[in-house]
Write an enzyme that holds these catalytic residues in place. Structure first.
Site, PDB file in Angstrom:
ATOM      1  N   ILE A  87       0.911  -1.147   0.000  1.00  0.00           N
ATOM      2  CA  ILE A  87       0.000   0.000   0.000  1.00  0.00           C
ATOM      3  C   ILE A  87       0.952   1.199   0.000  1.00  0.00           C
ATOM      4  O   ILE A  87       1.558   1.511   1.019  1.00  0.00           O
ATOM      5  CB  ILE A  87      -0.942   0.016   1.220  1.00  0.00           C
ATOM      6  CG1 ILE A  87      -1.849  -1.221   1.211  1.00  0.00           C
ATOM      7  CG2 ILE A  87      -1.775   1.302   1.221  1.00  0.00           C
ATOM      8  CD1 ILE A  87      -2.785  -1.312   2.408  1.00  0.00           C
ATOM      9  N   PRO A  88       1.129   1.843  -1.153  1.00  0.00           N
ATOM     10  CA  PRO A  88       2.275   2.726  -1.372  1.00  0.00           C
ATOM     11  C   PRO A  88       2.180   4.113  -0.737  1.00  0.00           C
ATOM     12  O   PRO A  88       2.079   5.126  -1.427  1.00  0.00           O
ATOM     13  CB  PRO A  88       2.338   2.817  -2.900  1.00  0.00           C
ATOM     14  CG  PRO A  88       0.916   2.669  -3.324  1.00  0.00           C
ATOM     15  CD  PRO A  88       0.309   1.687  -2.351  1.00  0.00           C
ATOM     16  N   CYS A  89       2.284   4.166   0.571  1.00  0.00           N
ATOM     17  CA  CYS A  89       2.251   5.457   1.264  1.00  0.00           C
ATOM     18  C   CYS A  89       3.483   6.288   0.941  1.00  0.00           C
ATOM     19  O   CYS A  89       3.467   7.513   1.098  1.00  0.00           O
ATOM     20  CB  CYS A  89       2.073   5.276   2.765  1.00  0.00           C
ATOM     21  SG  CYS A  89       3.259   4.169   3.528  1.00  0.00           S
ATOM     22  N   HIS A  90       4.549   5.655   0.441  1.00  0.00           N
ATOM     23  CA  HIS A  90       5.749   6.409   0.052  1.00  0.00           C
ATOM     24  C   HIS A  90       5.491   7.291  -1.161  1.00  0.00           C
ATOM     25  O   HIS A  90       6.261   8.202  -1.433  1.00  0.00           O
ATOM     26  CB  HIS A  90       6.915   5.440  -0.227  1.00  0.00           C
ATOM     27  CG  HIS A  90       6.663   4.471  -1.330  1.00  0.00           C
ATOM     28  ND1 HIS A  90       5.929   3.312  -1.149  1.00  0.00           N
ATOM     29  CD2 HIS A  90       7.035   4.485  -2.636  1.00  0.00           C
ATOM     30  CE1 HIS A  90       5.874   2.651  -2.297  1.00  0.00           C
ATOM     31  NE2 HIS A  90       6.524   3.347  -3.210  1.00  0.00           N
ATOM     32  N   ARG A  91       4.396   7.078  -1.870  1.00  0.00           N
ATOM     33  CA  ARG A  91       4.080   7.878  -3.054  1.00  0.00           C
ATOM     34  C   ARG A  91       3.333   9.165  -2.722  1.00  0.00           C
ATOM     35  O   ARG A  91       2.919   9.884  -3.618  1.00  0.00           O
ATOM     36  CB  ARG A  91       3.264   7.038  -4.041  1.00  0.00           C
ATOM     37  CG  ARG A  91       4.049   5.870  -4.609  1.00  0.00           C
ATOM     38  CD  ARG A  91       3.240   5.046  -5.582  1.00  0.00           C
ATOM     39  NE  ARG A  91       3.974   3.842  -5.940  1.00  0.00           N
ATOM     40  CZ  ARG A  91       3.403   2.730  -6.385  1.00  0.00           C
ATOM     41  NH1 ARG A  91       2.095   2.668  -6.540  1.00  0.00           N
ATOM     42  NH2 ARG A  91       4.150   1.675  -6.676  1.00  0.00           N
TER      43      ARG A  91
END
Length: 168
Positions: free
Chosen positions: A130-134
């Site tokens: 779940i790409p919270c780094h984006r």
């Protein structure tokens, strides 16, 4: 769907350090930075391999090698309704792209809730997948990340971003 509770955990030695992956019978329930796990939760080393953990590990390998752009895993992220809405919207951010906290707030039907989006990101139980780094600041700056800003920059560069200044 009612959450299930029988979990298995495995530590994955990734290029960014150890990651702890947790699954239940049907879905990935956690991916956390660090390699701490309780023996009672650890994947049994009796020759039996959990197919879901093995699939997740294979996809992580491919992601870090630049061969995978979208994870194909069942996910079960436990959180509030708002957090789940935010996490679903994070999954809509394509590989190699970013969105601001404000944009995610708008996508989550809470246009003024960008700080709440930040808190939901902070509580994301399935990092990277779940790409919270984006999610970045409105001005394009890197802001808060559970693994640290250098790790966030590494993940974004892995996905093709080159607009962040290099560190000496």
């Amino acid at each position: 769907m009612k959450p299930s509770f029988a979990h298995e955990t495995k530590i994955y030695k990734s290029p960014i350090g150890p990651l702890t992956i947790t699954v239940n019978e049907i879905a990935v329930t956690g991916l956390h930075f660090g390699g701490k796990t309780e023996k009672s939760l650890a994947q049994k080393e009796e020759g039996r391999k959990n197919p879901l953990i093995e699939k997740a590990l294979s996809q992580l390998e491919d992601y870090f090698a630049g061969r995978l752009k979208e994870f194909d895993l069942p996910l079960e992220a436990i959180g509030t309704e708002f957090q789940k809405r935010v996490w679903q919207n994070l999954l809509k951010i394509p590989y190699g792209e970013t969105k601001s906290y404000r944009e995610i707030a708008e996508m989550s039907n809470s246009p003024k809730g960008f700080r709440a989006v930040g808190m939901a990101n902070n509580r994301n139980p399935i990092a990277i997948i779940i790409p919270c780094h984006r999610v970045i600041g409105a001005d394009g700056s890197l802001t808060g990340f559970g693994g640290g800003l250098s790790l966030k920059e590494f993940l974004l560069r892995l996905e093709g971003h080159s607009f962040f200044p290099s560190k000496p």
